[in-house]
Scaffold this active site. Structure first.
Site, short mmCIF file in Angstrom:
data_model
loop_
_atom_site.label_atom_id
_atom_site.label_comp_id
_atom_site.label_asym_id
_atom_site.label_seq_id
_atom_site.Cartn_x
_atom_site.Cartn_y
_atom_site.Cartn_z
CG ASP A 138 -2.07 0.99 1.11
OD1 ASP A 138 -2.45 1.34 -0.03
OD2 ASP A 138 -2.57 1.43 2.15
CB CYS A 192 -15.43 -1.95 -16.74
SG CYS A 192 -14.41 -1.98 -15.25
CB CYS A 198 -17.94 2.40 -10.25
SG CYS A 198 -16.89 2.52 -11.72
CB CYS A 202 -18.64 8.17 -7.83
SG CYS A 202 -17.43 9.15 -6.89
CB CYS A 244 -16.37 5.77 0.25
SG CYS A 244 -17.86 5.82 -0.77
CB CYS A 247 -16.70 2.79 -6.68
SG CYS A 247 -15.18 2.43 -5.78
CB CYS A 251 -18.35 -3.32 -8.93
SG CYS A 251 -17.37 -4.20 -10.17
#
Length: 355
Positions: A138, A192, A198, A202, A244, A247, A251
């Site tokens: 990360d 996608c 998404c 949003c 959050c 999204c 999906c």
């Protein structure tokens, strides 16, 4: 360079699964230069969060952070997105807040680092202690999703998240740079298609549809930033006090997805859905005991309390007015007094509208 045949790769995959790593892939340690233009444009437009590694060259070139790298091992761990044992949603009529699913259970940085450390130790015992490794989770230099896509784990969705065929986007990612020359896996090919679920869902319209976003508009960022959440976005966070999930929730690739492979990731309902009034009256010691093990605690108590105050206004919690007034009158932190006064004004306006 340590050149090893494919037998070690298959052994490594087996060991990873024994350790509890849900997906593992291998890619070469070449650069990610194809991302430079996009990432430079994002920074120039002010669309980065500021949480990213600050040296762009190091984000794109593994040779700048590791001596003679030959391969990158990418791993993914699936995390749950449903609570198996929920508690009382409104104890004594009080309102609860919510942490995003990525912050449930033990801090994922610790989980991933522990599993990568175990895999590295097994590799050293198997193939020699002269092997070198650099694990990252990360906050490392490399772009996790780009590494994972090139290593064959999944594709990068329009929301910028890695989407795997097995676990959807509900995965934590980590990578290990090494001087072992593994045969690379084929990059994952997928997209996608025409789906824009998404993007449409949003609330602050932060997603651009090409895998990039205005990170400063993202509600997950806003719940973590020290800066005051803009007026126009406060209602959009609903009762979220960290992160959050919108999204991901909308999906199609996540439909029906919910894996509970790792006990340490299971959420404590009282921690991930805390009573907001209790959070606002919590001492530093109690906060650390209750939330210190979670990834969502990294910004500290004040930011989460700020979000809790906004959530009380969004949930029309009139019963919290005395507590909010006490914060305005007595809290030593100016930004908490300011947001508490805003919440009081919002609740009073809502009461007038309802009457």
């Amino acid at each position: 360079m340590i050149k090893i045949n494919d037998a070690l790769k298959q052994w490594t995959i087996h060991q990873a699964h024994e350790i509890g790593i849900d997906k593992i892939g291998f890619t070469h340690a070449g650069n990610f230069e194809s991302l430079r233009q996009q990432m430079t444009r994002q920074k120039e437009r002010g669309f980065t969060s500021g949480f990213e590694h600050d040296n762009l060259d190091e984000r794109l070139d593994p040779t700048l952070i590791f001596d003679e790298p030959k391969s990158i091992i990418s791993i993914a761990l699936a995390y749950p997105n449903r609570i198996l044992n929920p508690g009382d949603p409104k104890p004594d009529g009080k309102v609860r807040g919510a942490f995003s699913t990525a912050s449930w259970g033990l801090d994922y940085h610790h989980i991933l680092n522990q599993k990568m450390a175990e895999l590295i130790e097994r590799l050293k015992e198997k193939a020699g202690h002269q092997l070198r490794f650099k694990p990252m989770v990360d906050t490392g230099a490399l772009v996790d999703v780009a590494v994972a896509q090139r290593a064959g784990l999944g594709f990068i969705g329009k929301n910028g998240l890695l989407i795997t065929p097995e676990f959807g986007s509900f995965v934590y990612l980590g990578e290990i740079i090494t001087n072992i020359e593994f045969t690379p896996d084929a990059p994952f090919i997928g997209d996608c298609g025409e789906c824009r679920a998404c993007i449409k869902a949003c609330p602050p319209k932060a997603l651009f549809g090409d895998g990039t976003m205005n990170a400063k508009k993202c509600l997950s960022y806003q719940t973590q930033a020290k800066e005051m959440i803009p007026l126009e976005d406060r209602k959009k966070i609903r009762n979220m006090i960290y992160g959050c999930d919108i999204c991901q929730t909308v999906c199609p690739y996540n439909k029906g997805i919910d894996f509970h492979n790792h006990p340490e990731m299971e959420p404590d309902y009282e921690a991930v859905m805390p009573v907001l009034e209790d959070l606002l009256q919590m001492s530093n010691q109690v906060f650390k005991e209750r939330f210190g093990h979670m990834a969502g605690s990294w910004r500290g108590k004040k930011v989460l309390q700020r979000n809790a105050i906004i959530a009380l206004a969004n949930k029309k919690s009139d019963r919290s007015l005395p507590l909010l007034q006490a914060l305005v009158d007595k809290d030593p932190r100016p930004d908490i007094r300011e947001i508490a006064q805003w919440a009081i004004n919002e609740l009073n306006r809502q009461t007038k509208r309802d009457n």
